[in-house]
Enzyme design. Structure first.
Site, PDB file in Angstrom:
ATOM      1  N   CYS A 217      32.050 -42.950  -3.011  1.00  0.00           N
ATOM      2  CA  CYS A 217      32.337 -42.077  -1.875  1.00  0.00           C
ATOM      3  C   CYS A 217      31.387 -42.360  -0.714  1.00  0.00           C
ATOM      4  O   CYS A 217      31.366 -43.462  -0.183  1.00  0.00           O
ATOM      5  CB  CYS A 217      32.303 -40.616  -2.321  1.00  0.00           C
ATOM      6  SG  CYS A 217      33.173 -39.511  -1.175  1.00  0.00           S
TER       7      CYS A 217
ATOM      8  N   HIS B  41      34.928 -39.876  -7.458  1.00  0.00           N
ATOM      9  CA  HIS B  41      33.677 -39.349  -7.984  1.00  0.00           C
ATOM     10  C   HIS B  41      33.991 -38.185  -8.887  1.00  0.00           C
ATOM     11  O   HIS B  41      35.093 -38.058  -9.381  1.00  0.00           O
ATOM     12  CB  HIS B  41      32.732 -38.952  -6.847  1.00  0.00           C
ATOM     13  CG  HIS B  41      33.363 -38.152  -5.764  1.00  0.00           C
ATOM     14  ND1 HIS B  41      33.817 -36.871  -5.942  1.00  0.00           N
ATOM     15  CD2 HIS B  41      33.633 -38.462  -4.471  1.00  0.00           C
ATOM     16  CE1 HIS B  41      34.309 -36.413  -4.817  1.00  0.00           C
ATOM     17  NE2 HIS B  41      34.230 -37.358  -3.904  1.00  0.00           N
TER      18      HIS B  41
END
Length: 249
Positions: A91, A192
């Site tokens: 991310c 994530h």
């Protein structure tokens, strides 16, 4: 020798529980009777240059900027990679590994670490939800990766970076039908939450890349079977949700 799994700047890049990736990597080494420890490093503390794997997680705009500045000033991450370490970034961590990224409503451009030949700019939509991708392993076999993405930036790859996986469900990079990028010993992805507990094969791939050797399967049949059952259930749910959404359009 204890293998160091270095979780970098949890206070800045850890809002989605991504430190769990470090716990998974260490445990999968220990299950193979290899010494391992998770080393948590915060801004102001030196990043060790003898890590086996370095981990960068997700974070907000201001934290992302602060992390880049601190990592550049410290230099330990770069030295660790030069010494043979592997970096796995997700991310915001993935975005700051590139040449540049934008933050804020005015899309101000900030320089990244330059570890991946990628650029990130604000996307046409925010990517929020489950993501399912197809990853080709080094041996040529294909695996499915599940995760959760939540990002407003879209990432374009340059010629020196290779896409990591193709997207079946979700957005990923948002520019090329893929998610993530690979360059040398650096891997960046968008999912994530954390991602490695969901995808043991990906965790082992990172360990094999860092150790430079093929690992034997973990001799825990019941655990392996439960991992696979949960993984297949997530894949089923993601595909079913996608199909229902398409039918209602």
């Amino acid at each position: 020798m204890s293998h160091k799994i270095v979780v970098v700047y949890q206070s800045l890049l850890g809002i989605y529980g991504d430190r769990g990736n470090g716990m998974v990597l260490a445990k999968r080494l220990q299950w193979r009777d290899l010494d391992a420890e998770v080393v948590n490093v915060e801004p102001g503390e030196p990043v060790p240059d003898d890590g086996l794997i370095y981990l960068l997680g997700g974070g907000e705009d201001l934290a992302q900027i602060a992390a880049v500045k601190a990592l550049e000033a410290d230099g330990g991450l770069h030295r660790g990679l030069d010494a043979g370490g592997v970096l796995f970034a997700v991310c915001a961590g993935y975005q700051l590994c590139g040449h540049s990224f934008t933050v804020g409503d005015n899309d101000e451009v900030f320089g990244g670490l330059g570890l991946l030949d990628v650029e990130t700019r604000r996307g046409s939509e925010r990517a929020v939800g489950e993501i399912l991708t197809h990853w080709t392993r080094p041996d040529g076999t294909e695996d499915l990766i599940t995760g959760f993405e939540n990002h407003g930036g879209f990432t374009s790859l340059g010629s020196d970076a290779t896409p990591f996986a193709s997207v079946e469900v979700g957005v990923g990079n948002g520019t090329d039908g893929h998610d993530g990028a690979v360059q040398d010993r650096v891997i960046g992805l968008y999912p994530h939450g954390p991602i490695l507990p969901r995808n043991p094969a990906l965790a082992d791939h990172l360990l094999e890349l860092a150790l430079g050797t093929k690992l034997e399967p973990i001799d825990r049949p019941e655990l392996n079977a439960e991992h696979e059952r949960l993984r297949q259930e997530r894949i089923r749910i993601v595909r079913t949700t996608r199909n229902r959404a398409e039918q209602t359009r």
